[in-house]
Design a protein around this motif. Sequence first.
Motif, PDB file in Angstrom:
ATOM      1  N   MET A 120       0.825  -1.193   0.000  1.00 29.18           N
ATOM      2  CA  MET A 120       0.000   0.000   0.000  1.00 29.18           C
ATOM      3  C   MET A 120       0.869   1.257   0.000  1.00 29.18           C
ATOM      4  SD  MET A 120      -3.239   0.904   0.282  1.00 29.18           S
ATOM      5  CE  MET A 120      -4.174   2.314   0.697  1.00 29.18           C
ATOM      6  N   LYS A 121       1.878   1.276   0.853  1.00 32.83           N
ATOM      7  CA  LYS A 121       2.738   2.440   0.952  1.00 32.83           C
ATOM      8  C   LYS A 121       3.543   2.637  -0.333  1.00 32.83           C
ATOM      9  CE  LYS A 121       5.419   4.590   4.574  1.00 32.83           C
ATOM     10  NZ  LYS A 121       6.135   4.381   5.811  1.00 32.83           N
ATOM     11  N   GLN A 122       4.000   1.537  -0.924  1.00 34.31           N
ATOM     12  CA  GLN A 122       4.769   1.623  -2.154  1.00 34.31           C
ATOM     13  C   GLN A 122       3.891   2.097  -3.317  1.00 34.31           C
ATOM     14  OE1 GLN A 122       6.676  -2.006  -3.243  1.00 34.31           O
ATOM     15  NE2 GLN A 122       8.011  -1.044  -4.748  1.00 34.31           N
ATOM     16  N   THR A 123       2.650   1.665  -3.358  1.00 32.91           N
ATOM     17  CA  THR A 123       1.724   2.087  -4.403  1.00 32.91           C
ATOM     18  C   THR A 123       1.457   3.592  -4.315  1.00 32.91           C
ATOM     19  OG1 THR A 123       0.660  -0.081  -4.303  1.00 32.91           O
ATOM     20  CG2 THR A 123      -0.538   1.670  -5.422  1.00 32.91           C
ATOM     21  N   THR A 124       1.299   4.089  -3.109  1.00 31.84           N
ATOM     22  CA  THR A 124       1.076   5.516  -2.910  1.00 31.84           C
ATOM     23  C   THR A 124       2.281   6.321  -3.378  1.00 31.84           C
ATOM     24  OG1 THR A 124      -0.290   5.002  -0.984  1.00 31.84           O
ATOM     25  CG2 THR A 124       0.474   7.265  -1.202  1.00 31.84           C
ATOM     26  N   LYS A 125       3.484   5.836  -3.085  1.00 30.99           N
ATOM     27  CA  LYS A 125       4.702   6.525  -3.496  1.00 30.99           C
ATOM     28  C   LYS A 125       4.814   6.544  -5.019  1.00 30.99           C
ATOM     29  CE  LYS A 125       9.648   6.659  -2.612  1.00 30.99           C
ATOM     30  NZ  LYS A 125      10.767   6.028  -1.918  1.00 30.99           N
ATOM     31  N   LEU A 126       4.521   5.424  -5.674  1.00 32.47           N
ATOM     32  CA  LEU A 126       4.581   5.378  -7.133  1.00 32.47           C
ATOM     33  C   LEU A 126       3.546   6.303  -7.764  1.00 32.47           C
ATOM     34  CD1 LEU A 126       5.174   1.581  -7.827  1.00 32.47           C
ATOM     35  CD2 LEU A 126       6.786   3.454  -8.133  1.00 32.47           C
ATOM     36  N   ASN A 127       2.351   6.369  -7.197  1.00 28.74           N
ATOM     37  CA  ASN A 127       1.328   7.265  -7.714  1.00 28.74           C
ATOM     38  C   ASN A 127       1.738   8.728  -7.554  1.00 28.74           C
ATOM     39  OD1 ASN A 127      -0.357   5.226  -8.565  1.00 28.74           O
ATOM     40  ND2 ASN A 127      -1.563   5.214  -6.680  1.00 28.74           N
ATOM     41  N   THR A 128       2.391   9.044  -6.448  1.00 27.96           N
ATOM     42  CA  THR A 128       2.860  10.404  -6.217  1.00 27.96           C
ATOM     43  C   THR A 128       3.929  10.783  -7.235  1.00 27.96           C
ATOM     44  OG1 THR A 128       2.411  10.161  -3.856  1.00 27.96           O
ATOM     45  CG2 THR A 128       3.872  11.951  -4.507  1.00 27.96           C
ATOM     46  N   ILE A 129       4.861   9.881  -7.482  1.00 24.80           N
ATOM     47  CA  ILE A 129       5.916  10.137  -8.466  1.00 24.80           C
ATOM     48  C   ILE A 129       5.319  10.291  -9.853  1.00 24.80           C
ATOM     49  CG2 ILE A 129       7.927   9.124  -9.599  1.00 24.80           C
ATOM     50  CD1 ILE A 129       8.645   7.881  -6.866  1.00 24.80           C
ATOM     51  N   ARG A 130       4.395   9.416 -10.200  1.00 26.38           N
ATOM     52  CA  ARG A 130       3.741   9.484 -11.508  1.00 26.38           C
ATOM     53  C   ARG A 130       2.991  10.805 -11.673  1.00 26.38           C
ATOM     54  NH1 ARG A 130       0.518   4.728 -11.701  1.00 26.38           N
ATOM     55  NH2 ARG A 130       2.475   3.669 -12.117  1.00 26.38           N
ATOM     56  N   SER A 131       2.309  11.237 -10.655  1.00 30.86           N
ATOM     57  CA  SER A 131       1.586  12.506 -10.720  1.00 30.86           C
ATOM     58  C   SER A 131       2.552  13.679 -10.877  1.00 30.86           C
ATOM     59  CB  SER A 131       0.754  12.715  -9.456  1.00 30.86           C
ATOM     60  OG  SER A 131      -0.252  11.740  -9.368  1.00 30.86           O
ATOM     61  N   GLY A 132       3.660  13.630 -10.187  1.00 25.41           N
ATOM     62  CA  GLY A 132       4.668  14.685 -10.323  1.00 25.41           C
ATOM     63  C   GLY A 132       5.237  14.756 -11.725  1.00 25.41           C
ATOM     64  N   ILE A 133       5.497  13.606 -12.320  1.00 27.41           N
ATOM     65  CA  ILE A 133       6.020  13.570 -13.690  1.00 27.41           C
ATOM     66  C   ILE A 133       4.999  14.141 -14.669  1.00 27.41           C
ATOM     67  CG2 ILE A 133       6.696  12.008 -15.559  1.00 27.41           C
ATOM     68  CD1 ILE A 133       8.037  10.266 -13.402  1.00 27.41           C
ATOM     69  N   VAL A 134       3.728  13.811 -14.472  1.00 27.73           N
ATOM     70  CA  VAL A 134       2.677  14.331 -15.341  1.00 27.73           C
ATOM     71  C   VAL A 134       2.572  15.853 -15.203  1.00 27.73           C
ATOM     72  CG1 VAL A 134       0.176  14.367 -15.703  1.00 27.73           C
ATOM     73  CG2 VAL A 134       1.363  12.190 -15.434  1.00 27.73           C
ATOM     74  N   VAL A 135       2.664  16.362 -14.002  1.00 32.90           N
ATOM     75  CA  VAL A 135       2.582  17.808 -13.785  1.00 32.90           C
ATOM     76  C   VAL A 135       3.761  18.517 -14.438  1.00 32.90           C
ATOM     77  CG1 VAL A 135       2.712  19.608 -12.010  1.00 32.90           C
ATOM     78  CG2 VAL A 135       1.169  17.681 -11.716  1.00 32.90           C
ATOM     79  N   ILE A 136       4.962  17.986 -14.260  1.00 37.10           N
ATOM     80  CA  ILE A 136       6.146  18.594 -14.870  1.00 37.10           C
ATOM     81  C   ILE A 136       6.043  18.561 -16.391  1.00 37.10           C
ATOM     82  CG2 ILE A 136       8.637  18.307 -15.193  1.00 37.10           C
ATOM     83  CD1 ILE A 136       8.738  17.427 -12.236  1.00 37.10           C
ATOM     84  N   GLY A 137       5.567  17.461 -16.936  1.00 39.32           N
ATOM     85  CA  GLY A 137       5.379  17.370 -18.381  1.00 39.32           C
ATOM     86  C   GLY A 137       4.352  18.365 -18.888  1.00 39.32           C
ATOM     87  N   ALA A 138       3.274  18.527 -18.158  1.00 45.14           N
ATOM     88  CA  ALA A 138       2.239  19.485 -18.565  1.00 45.14           C
ATOM     89  C   ALA A 138       2.769  20.914 -18.513  1.00 45.14           C
ATOM     90  CB  ALA A 138       1.017  19.341 -17.669  1.00 45.14           C
ATOM     91  N   LEU A 139       3.553  21.234 -17.501  1.00 41.41           N
ATOM     92  CA  LEU A 139       4.150  22.569 -17.415  1.00 41.41           C
ATOM     93  C   LEU A 139       5.118  22.825 -18.563  1.00 41.41           C
ATOM     94  CD1 LEU A 139       4.795  22.885 -13.583  1.00 41.41           C
ATOM     95  CD2 LEU A 139       3.139  24.159 -14.948  1.00 41.41           C
ATOM     96  N   ALA A 140       5.940  21.842 -18.882  1.00 38.10           N
ATOM     97  CA  ALA A 140       6.877  21.986 -19.993  1.00 38.10           C
ATOM     98  C   ALA A 140       6.132  22.147 -21.314  1.00 38.10           C
ATOM     99  CB  ALA A 140       7.813  20.778 -20.049  1.00 38.10           C
TER     100      ALA A 140
END
Length: 53
Positions: free
Chosen positions: A1-21
């Motif tokens: 559960m904790k690892q899934t949350t961390k992966l989702n957070t990283i994935r969301s961060g990558i999507v946000v950075i990509g959208a900003l770029a």
Amino acid sequence: MKQTTKLNTIRSGIVVIGALAFGYLNFQLGFKPFLEQAQETLQKSDSDPSQQN
């Protein structure tokens, strides 16, 4: 559960950075003629002090 949350957070961060770029590049490409014209106008006004008030 904790690892899934961390992966989702990283994935969301990558999507946000990509959208900003992507948005930044669209802004630069869309407004390039206007930005170049404004830059030329500023350079002309800086190089010709006789036209300043």
